[in-house]
Design a protein around this motif. Structure first.
Motif, PDB file in Angstrom:
ATOM      1  N   GLU A  61      47.816  41.113  78.855  1.00  0.00           N
ATOM      2  CA  GLU A  61      46.627  41.474  78.081  1.00  0.00           C
ATOM      3  C   GLU A  61      45.380  40.750  78.578  1.00  0.00           C
ATOM      4  O   GLU A  61      44.281  41.272  78.470  1.00  0.00           O
ATOM      5  N   GLY A  62      45.552  39.560  79.127  1.00  0.00           N
ATOM      6  CA  GLY A  62      44.431  38.795  79.655  1.00  0.00           C
ATOM      7  C   GLY A  62      44.177  39.057  81.130  1.00  0.00           C
ATOM      8  O   GLY A  62      43.406  38.354  81.763  1.00  0.00           O
ATOM      9  N   ASP A  63      44.853  40.056  81.685  1.00  0.00           N
ATOM     10  CA  ASP A  63      44.691  40.446  83.094  1.00  0.00           C
ATOM     11  C   ASP A  63      45.067  39.355  84.086  1.00  0.00           C
ATOM     12  O   ASP A  63      44.536  39.309  85.202  1.00  0.00           O
ATOM     13  N   ALA A  64      45.974  38.460  83.701  1.00  0.00           N
ATOM     14  CA  ALA A  64      46.472  37.474  84.657  1.00  0.00           C
ATOM     15  C   ALA A  64      47.400  38.188  85.638  1.00  0.00           C
ATOM     16  O   ALA A  64      48.124  39.106  85.255  1.00  0.00           O
ATOM     17  N   LYS A  65      47.378  37.764  86.872  1.00  0.00           N
ATOM     18  CA  LYS A  65      48.260  38.345  87.882  1.00  0.00           C
ATOM     19  C   LYS A  65      49.571  37.578  87.995  1.00  0.00           C
ATOM     20  O   LYS A  65      50.568  38.119  88.451  1.00  0.00           O
ATOM     21  N   TYR A  66      49.530  36.300  87.602  1.00  0.00           N
ATOM     22  CA  TYR A  66      50.702  35.452  87.763  1.00  0.00           C
ATOM     23  C   TYR A  66      50.919  34.595  86.525  1.00  0.00           C
ATOM     24  O   TYR A  66      49.969  34.148  85.902  1.00  0.00           O
ATOM     25  N   LEU A  67      52.171  34.355  86.231  1.00  0.00           N
ATOM     26  CA  LEU A  67      52.572  33.377  85.237  1.00  0.00           C
ATOM     27  C   LEU A  67      53.260  32.272  86.019  1.00  0.00           C
ATOM     28  O   LEU A  67      54.191  32.541  86.790  1.00  0.00           O
ATOM     29  N   THR A  68      52.787  31.033  85.863  1.00  0.00           N
ATOM     30  CA  THR A  68      53.307  29.933  86.672  1.00  0.00           C
ATOM     31  C   THR A  68      53.749  28.760  85.803  1.00  0.00           C
ATOM     32  O   THR A  68      53.348  28.629  84.653  1.00  0.00           O
ATOM     33  N   PHE A  69      54.592  27.919  86.389  1.00  0.00           N
ATOM     34  CA  PHE A  69      54.912  26.620  85.816  1.00  0.00           C
ATOM     35  C   PHE A  69      55.399  25.745  86.955  1.00  0.00           C
ATOM     36  O   PHE A  69      55.762  26.243  88.026  1.00  0.00           O
ATOM     37  N   LEU A  93      49.483  26.429  77.240  1.00  0.00           N
ATOM     38  CA  LEU A  93      49.101  27.323  78.337  1.00  0.00           C
ATOM     39  C   LEU A  93      47.725  26.964  78.866  1.00  0.00           C
ATOM     40  O   LEU A  93      46.837  26.604  78.096  1.00  0.00           O
ATOM     41  N   GLN A  94      47.568  27.083  80.190  1.00  0.00           N
ATOM     42  CA  GLN A  94      46.288  26.855  80.846  1.00  0.00           C
ATOM     43  C   GLN A  94      45.898  28.095  81.638  1.00  0.00           C
ATOM     44  O   GLN A  94      46.639  28.498  82.545  1.00  0.00           O
ATOM     45  N   PRO A  95      44.779  28.718  81.308  1.00  0.00           N
ATOM     46  CA  PRO A  95      44.297  29.797  82.168  1.00  0.00           C
ATOM     47  C   PRO A  95      43.678  29.192  83.423  1.00  0.00           C
ATOM     48  O   PRO A  95      42.808  28.326  83.331  1.00  0.00           O
ATOM     49  N   LEU A  96      44.166  29.611  84.583  1.00  0.00           N
ATOM     50  CA  LEU A  96      43.689  29.078  85.862  1.00  0.00           C
ATOM     51  C   LEU A  96      43.362  30.247  86.792  1.00  0.00           C
ATOM     52  O   LEU A  96      44.169  30.621  87.637  1.00  0.00           O
ATOM     53  N   GLY A  97      42.217  30.851  86.601  1.00  0.00           N
ATOM     54  CA  GLY A  97      41.832  31.997  87.430  1.00  0.00           C
ATOM     55  C   GLY A  97      42.763  33.168  87.192  1.00  0.00           C
ATOM     56  O   GLY A  97      42.888  33.657  86.069  1.00  0.00           O
ATOM     57  N   GLN A 154      67.513  31.311  73.215  1.00  0.00           N
ATOM     58  CA  GLN A 154      67.078  32.610  72.701  1.00  0.00           C
ATOM     59  C   GLN A 154      65.592  32.543  72.330  1.00  0.00           C
ATOM     60  O   GLN A 154      64.835  33.470  72.611  1.00  0.00           O
ATOM     61  N   LEU A 155      65.183  31.439  71.745  1.00  0.00           N
ATOM     62  CA  LEU A 155      63.772  31.247  71.416  1.00  0.00           C
ATOM     63  C   LEU A 155      62.930  31.124  72.687  1.00  0.00           C
ATOM     64  O   LEU A 155      61.811  31.621  72.742  1.00  0.00           O
ATOM     65  N   VAL A 156      63.489  30.501  73.735  1.00  0.00           N
ATOM     66  CA  VAL A 156      62.783  30.416  75.016  1.00  0.00           C
ATOM     67  C   VAL A 156      62.512  31.820  75.544  1.00  0.00           C
ATOM     68  O   VAL A 156      61.405  32.130  75.986  1.00  0.00           O
ATOM     69  N   GLN A 157      63.494  32.692  75.480  1.00  0.00           N
ATOM     70  CA  GLN A 157      63.315  34.064  75.974  1.00  0.00           C
ATOM     71  C   GLN A 157      62.273  34.812  75.157  1.00  0.00           C
ATOM     72  O   GLN A 157      61.438  35.530  75.714  1.00  0.00           O
ATOM     73  N   LYS A 158      62.293  34.649  73.841  1.00  0.00           N
ATOM     74  CA  LYS A 158      61.274  35.285  73.000  1.00  0.00           C
ATOM     75  C   LYS A 158      59.887  34.742  73.336  1.00  0.00           C
ATOM     76  O   LYS A 158      58.916  35.496  73.415  1.00  0.00           O
ATOM     77  N   GLY A 159      59.801  33.435  73.514  1.00  0.00           N
ATOM     78  CA  GLY A 159      58.522  32.809  73.861  1.00  0.00           C
ATOM     79  C   GLY A 159      58.020  33.280  75.212  1.00  0.00           C
ATOM     80  O   GLY A 159      56.833  33.573  75.374  1.00  0.00           O
ATOM     81  N   LEU A 160      58.921  33.378  76.177  1.00  0.00           N
ATOM     82  CA  LEU A 160      58.524  33.833  77.500  1.00  0.00           C
ATOM     83  C   LEU A 160      58.013  35.272  77.456  1.00  0.00           C
ATOM     84  O   LEU A 160      57.011  35.601  78.099  1.00  0.00           O
ATOM     85  N   GLN A 161      58.660  36.115  76.681  1.00  0.00           N
ATOM     86  CA  GLN A 161      58.183  37.493  76.553  1.00  0.00           C
ATOM     87  C   GLN A 161      56.797  37.524  75.893  1.00  0.00           C
ATOM     88  O   GLN A 161      55.917  38.267  76.312  1.00  0.00           O
ATOM     89  N   PHE A 162      56.599  36.705  74.883  1.00  0.00           N
ATOM     90  CA  PHE A 162      55.295  36.600  74.234  1.00  0.00           C
ATOM     91  C   PHE A 162      54.224  36.159  75.235  1.00  0.00           C
ATOM     92  O   PHE A 162      53.134  36.729  75.295  1.00  0.00           O
ATOM     93  N   ILE A 163      54.551  35.146  76.043  1.00  0.00           N
ATOM     94  CA  ILE A 163      53.602  34.624  77.027  1.00  0.00           C
ATOM     95  C   ILE A 163      53.298  35.679  78.088  1.00  0.00           C
ATOM     96  O   ILE A 163      52.147  35.871  78.480  1.00  0.00           O
ATOM     97  N   LYS A 164      54.320  36.385  78.563  1.00  0.00           N
ATOM     98  CA  LYS A 164      54.107  37.434  79.567  1.00  0.00           C
ATOM     99  C   LYS A 164      53.203  38.535  79.015  1.00  0.00           C
ATOM    100  O   LYS A 164      52.315  39.020  79.720  1.00  0.00           O
TER     101      LYS A 164
END
Length: 133
Positions: free
Chosen positions: A100-108, A65-69, A85-95
């Motif tokens: 929690e970090g006040d990001a407005k967007y999750l991107t890839f 992950l890269q924090p970018l503003g 199934q692990l991808v979905q768990k990981g995505l929920q963790f990332i979201k």
């Protein structure tokens, strides 16, 4: 039980033999401009962060992950045996981490056409198109 563990820079070397083959696999099927060493360097310099996914203490996945503003950017993500199934768990963790970090967007980004359909299923939507000149 699934656990996602952050790998601090001083532990990168001991995890790299597990992560590197996945990065090489990503590079083999995509036309990304980065090289594997870029990922290591960015994590070492704390411009990006590496998380590993473990099930019953066995390595199964990773994401970088890269924090970018206002964005939390998923630079790379990989699972052993395409475990969706692990991808979905990981995505929920990332979201959750992004919230929690006040990001407005999750991107890839991806040049792979298969992601167009799958990304929509995961709640992503296209925002911009790019043409090289």
């Amino acid at each position: 039980m699934t656990e996602f563990r952050y790998i601090p820079p001083d532990q990168l070397r001991q995890w790299w033999s597990s992560v590197r083959p996945g990065l090489e696999q990503i590079k083999a099927v995509s036309s990304e401009s980065w090289i594997v060493e870029d990922v290591y360097t960015d994590c070492w310099n704390q411009k990006s962060g590496l998380w590993v996914g473990l099930e019953d203490n066995h390595f199964k996945a990773f994401f970088v992950l890269q924090p970018l503003g206002e964005e939390l950017h998923v630079w790379c993500a990989w699972t052993l045996e395409n475990d969706y199934q692990l991808v979905q768990k990981g995505l929920q963790f990332i979201k959750n981490m992004a919230r929690e970090g006040d990001a407005k967007y999750l991107t890839f980004t991806s040049h792979r056409p298969g992601w167009e359909r799958r990304a929509k299923a995961y709640g992503f939507r296209p925002q911009k198109w790019i043409s090289e000149v």
